[in-house]
Design a protein around this motif. Structure first.
Motif, short mmCIF file in Angstrom:
data_model
loop_
_atom_site.label_atom_id
_atom_site.label_comp_id
_atom_site.label_asym_id
_atom_site.label_seq_id
_atom_site.Cartn_x
_atom_site.Cartn_y
_atom_site.Cartn_z
N UNK A 54 0.85 -1.19 0.00
CA UNK A 54 0.00 0.00 0.00
C UNK A 54 0.88 1.24 0.00
N UNK A 55 1.56 1.51 -1.12
CA UNK A 55 2.55 2.58 -1.17
C UNK A 55 2.29 3.55 -2.32
N UNK A 56 2.77 4.73 -2.15
CA UNK A 56 2.83 5.69 -3.24
C UNK A 56 4.30 6.03 -3.47
N UNK A 57 4.60 6.46 -4.68
CA UNK A 57 5.93 6.92 -5.03
C UNK A 57 5.82 8.36 -5.49
N UNK A 58 6.85 9.13 -5.23
CA UNK A 58 6.85 10.51 -5.71
C UNK A 58 8.15 10.78 -6.45
N UNK A 59 8.11 11.77 -7.30
CA UNK A 59 9.28 12.18 -8.09
C UNK A 59 9.62 13.62 -7.72
#
Length: 74
Positions: A24-29
């Motif tokens: 249950x993760x999000x990634x950001x740039x």
């Protein structure tokens, strides 16, 4: 802020706190923030899926609220 921008140079990262949470993760740039004024965010399970873009101030405020415990699930 642009409504669309080039994500080809995005360096996607996720929090070190996200291991062991069942994906249950999000990634950001964050590397694109200086050039675009936005922080792109995506679902780590669906890297080709939709990307949301938050203003840098909005993303910083969100992270602060999470860290302080101000956000609660209902």
């Amino acid at each position: 802020m642009k409504s669309t921008f080039d994500l080809s140079g995005a360096e996607w990262t996720k929090s070190t706190h996200s291991s062991g949470n069942g994906g249950q993760c999000v990634e950001c740039a964050r590397n694109l923030a200086a050039a675009t004024g936005a922080v792109p965010v995506r679902d780590s399970k669906d890297p080709r899926g939709p990307v949301l873009a938050f203003t840098t101030n909005g993303w910083t405020s969100f992270l602060s609220a999470v860290a302080s415990g101000d956000l609660h699930a209902h």
